[in-house]
Structure formats: C-alpha cells, structure tokens
Design a protein around this motif. Structure first.
Motif, PDB file in Angstrom:
ATOM      1  N   ILE A 114     -65.311  28.067   6.297  1.00 32.26           N
ATOM      2  CA  ILE A 114     -65.028  26.720   6.795  1.00 32.26           C
ATOM      3  C   ILE A 114     -66.088  25.724   6.341  1.00 32.26           C
ATOM      4  CG2 ILE A 114     -65.110  25.374   8.963  1.00 32.26           C
ATOM      5  CD1 ILE A 114     -63.215  27.320  10.164  1.00 32.26           C
ATOM      6  N   LEU A 115     -67.326  26.213   6.153  1.00 31.49           N
ATOM      7  CA  LEU A 115     -68.389  25.329   5.679  1.00 31.49           C
ATOM      8  C   LEU A 115     -68.184  24.892   4.227  1.00 31.49           C
ATOM      9  CD1 LEU A 115     -71.631  26.867   7.219  1.00 31.49           C
ATOM     10  CD2 LEU A 115     -70.589  24.674   7.765  1.00 31.49           C
ATOM     11  N   LEU A 116     -67.461  25.700   3.457  1.00 35.39           N
ATOM     12  CA  LEU A 116     -67.204  25.345   2.061  1.00 35.39           C
ATOM     13  C   LEU A 116     -66.192  24.200   1.995  1.00 35.39           C
ATOM     14  CD1 LEU A 116     -66.900  28.939   0.543  1.00 35.39           C
ATOM     15  CD2 LEU A 116     -68.887  27.421   0.512  1.00 35.39           C
ATOM     16  N   PRO A 117     -66.282  23.342   0.974  1.00 35.58           N
ATOM     17  CA  PRO A 117     -65.352  22.216   0.875  1.00 35.58           C
ATOM     18  C   PRO A 117     -63.901  22.676   0.827  1.00 35.58           C
ATOM     19  CG  PRO A 117     -67.160  21.978  -0.698  1.00 35.58           C
ATOM     20  CD  PRO A 117     -67.268  23.356  -0.120  1.00 35.58           C
ATOM     21  N   ILE A 118     -63.035  21.909   1.479  1.00 39.91           N
ATOM     22  CA  ILE A 118     -61.595  22.173   1.446  1.00 39.91           C
ATOM     23  C   ILE A 118     -60.942  21.070   0.613  1.00 39.91           C
ATOM     24  CG2 ILE A 118     -59.500  22.427   2.829  1.00 39.91           C
ATOM     25  CD1 ILE A 118     -61.242  23.333   5.136  1.00 39.91           C
ATOM     26  N   SER A 119     -60.503  21.424  -0.580  1.00 37.53           N
ATOM     27  CA  SER A 119     -59.972  20.432  -1.504  1.00 37.53           C
ATOM     28  C   SER A 119     -58.570  20.003  -1.116  1.00 37.53           C
ATOM     29  CB  SER A 119     -59.960  21.008  -2.927  1.00 37.53           C
ATOM     30  OG  SER A 119     -59.029  22.071  -3.010  1.00 37.53           O
ATOM     31  N   LEU A 124     -52.709  21.137   0.166  1.00 35.96           N
ATOM     32  CA  LEU A 124     -51.315  21.143  -0.292  1.00 35.96           C
ATOM     33  C   LEU A 124     -50.768  22.569  -0.304  1.00 35.96           C
ATOM     34  CD1 LEU A 124     -51.443  18.526  -3.201  1.00 35.96           C
ATOM     35  CD2 LEU A 124     -50.250  18.292  -1.004  1.00 35.96           C
ATOM     36  N   ALA A 125     -51.595  23.521  -0.754  1.00 37.68           N
ATOM     37  CA  ALA A 125     -51.171  24.924  -0.748  1.00 37.68           C
ATOM     38  C   ALA A 125     -50.935  25.400   0.679  1.00 37.68           C
ATOM     39  CB  ALA A 125     -52.224  25.798  -1.441  1.00 37.68           C
ATOM     40  N   GLY A 126     -51.780  24.937   1.601  1.00 38.61           N
ATOM     41  CA  GLY A 126     -51.604  25.309   2.999  1.00 38.61           C
ATOM     42  C   GLY A 126     -50.294  24.796   3.559  1.00 38.61           C
ATOM     43  N   ARG A 127     -49.938  23.576   3.217  1.00 37.53           N
ATOM     44  CA  ARG A 127     -48.661  23.032   3.682  1.00 37.53           C
ATOM     45  C   ARG A 127     -47.487  23.852   3.179  1.00 37.53           C
ATOM     46  NH1 ARG A 127     -50.271  16.767   2.331  1.00 37.53           N
ATOM     47  NH2 ARG A 127     -51.843  16.552   3.994  1.00 37.53           N
ATOM     48  N   LEU A 165     -53.129  27.143   6.709  1.00 33.83           N
ATOM     49  CA  LEU A 165     -51.986  26.240   6.825  1.00 33.83           C
ATOM     50  C   LEU A 165     -52.306  24.794   6.453  1.00 33.83           C
ATOM     51  CD1 LEU A 165     -50.419  27.620  10.129  1.00 33.83           C
ATOM     52  CD2 LEU A 165     -49.975  28.311   7.765  1.00 33.83           C
ATOM     53  N   GLY A 166     -53.577  24.487   6.209  1.00 30.65           N
ATOM     54  CA  GLY A 166     -53.935  23.171   5.694  1.00 30.65           C
ATOM     55  C   GLY A 166     -53.909  22.042   6.698  1.00 30.65           C
TER      56      GLY A 166
END
Length: 249
Positions: A114-119, A124-127, A165-166
């Motif tokens: 979770i600490l790493l950046p979420i691009s 979009l992949a999570g959606r 899930l994004g």
C-alpha cells in the motif's frame, strides 16, 4: 478486569481509527484489551458488540458523501456472511497461534504494498476486476478469517478494495464499514452462543468506540487521500510487527 474508563478510552481511540480507515475495530482492540488485562477469548470477542453500531455510525457519513461502492459492498456481503459463520464455529477448535502469526506477516506485506505508488493503470485494472465472481470469492476467504479471529475483517477488506479492485482510500473505508456492519452480526451471534462475550467489557468498549467512529468518519473528508493511504500503510506495518511479535512471546 480493567476499570471502565480505561476500556472506554481505548474504545474511543480505536473507534477514531475505525471511522477514519474503515479498519481497526477488533483487529486493534483485541491486543489493546489484552494489554489492559482482559483475558484471552474475552479480549477477542468483547469488541464485537461495539463493532456493529460503530460501523453503522461511521458508514453513514460515507454514504452521505457517496463514497460507498454499493455493488462491491453487496457482493462482499454475499460471499462473506456464510464464510463468517463457518469461521466462527471453528474458532474453538482451530489452533490459532500459527494462524495469527501468518495473518500478521500477510498484514505487513499488504502494508508495504500500500505504501508503493498506485498508478492510474493499476486503478483501471482494478475496476476491470470488479466482477461478482472475483469479489464474492475474495470476500468468502476474508469472511472465514473474520469469523475465526472474531473481527470485522476491515484489515483485509480495505487492502482488497484498494489494491485489487482499484477503489480510492475514502471509497474503500466507506465500503468496508458497510460490509463490516453486516459481517459482524453472524460473528457476534456465534461467539455469543459459544459464551465468548463479556457484556461488561463490551459495553464499556462501545461507550468510547461508537462516538469515536463518528469522529473518524468526519475527519477523513479533511485529509488528502494520498497522505491517508500512506498513513494507512505505515499503520498496518507497525501493527503487524507488534501483533506478530506479541504472538511469538
């Protein structure tokens, strides 16, 4: 047993975290109550009666701000409720120590991720993964651990919602609180039937936890989502280290 004011103060602090992050009810409450002198299974199950009203109180603010994904919440409940009952029924027979240690290690790994950046690509992949089959299956696994460990499941639901899930951090917290409010009902009923609830400790904890959850759910709208996500990651890692070390003593 510790005096009421100490238990209520602990409930208030944990309630704020619960409302702020959508996690922290029983997950943090059990070791804290243990440190205050509440024994074993009572420390595990005592936060459950407070979890339901605290989750409802906290979720109401997110619902008003439209920060709850209703589809994800519904699918999570469908998958989680039956598995929660199974986990709770097995809580007295499954050897818990190694399971708790593994859950602490997993929690630390999730915190690091979770600490790493979420691009934006990850979101979009999570959606694209927000399909009933994915959410129901994942929620069933989380529901099992929710029943087994007598907690609301937010410590696993929120990472699922953010990383897989994004959902944004506020959406994840709000959706988690809605799901927790429902999953905690069969968990509470089962542990109550098994004789694990001390209502004196439970009520003292609830006196602090419910208003704390309301305060936390209102604070989140004043905090930047990115800073909140990083704070959540640090909190998970810190708690996981403490929790795992506590289990190995």
């Amino acid at each position: 047993m510790p005096p009421w004011p100490e238990v209520s103060a602990a409930g208030a602090a944990i309630g704020v975290l619960f409302g702020l992050f959508g996690v922290g009810g029983s997950s943090f409450a059990t070791p804290v109550l243990g440190l205050l002198g509440v024994p074993g299974l009572i420390a595990v199950a005592a936060p459950l009666p407070a979890t339901i009203p605290a989750a409802i109180a906290g979720a109401s603010a997110y619902v008003r701000r439209k920060e709850v994904d209703r589809d994800v919440a519904r699918w999570s409940i469908i998958g989680g409720v039956p598995a929660t009952v199974v986990g709770a029924l097995l809580s007295g027979t499954v050897g818990g120590k190694s399971l708790l240690i593994v859950s602490g290690i997993v929690l630390a790994a999730v915190g690091v991720r979770i600490l790493l950046p979420i691009s934006s690509e990850n979101r979009l992949a999570g959606r694209a993964r927000r399909r009933p089959s994915v959410v129901v299956t994942a929620a069933a696994g989380i529901g099992f651990f929710t029943g087994l460990l007598a907690n609301g499941g937010g410590f696993l639901l929120v990472p699922l919602f953010v990383l897989v899930l994004g959902l944004t951090m506020p959406e994840s917290a709000g959706t988690s609180l809605v799901v927790i409010a429902v999953l905690s009902i069969p968990t509470l009923i089962t542990h109550w039937a098994l004789g694990h609830i001390d209502w004196g400790v439970a009520l003292a904890f609830a006196v602090g936890a419910v208003p704390g959850a309301i305060v936390g759910s209102r604070l989140i709208s004043h905090l930047p989502a990115e800073r909140l996500r990083k704070g959540f990651g640090v909190m998970l890692i810190g708690f996981a280290v403490y929790f795992t070390a506590h289990q190995t003593v």
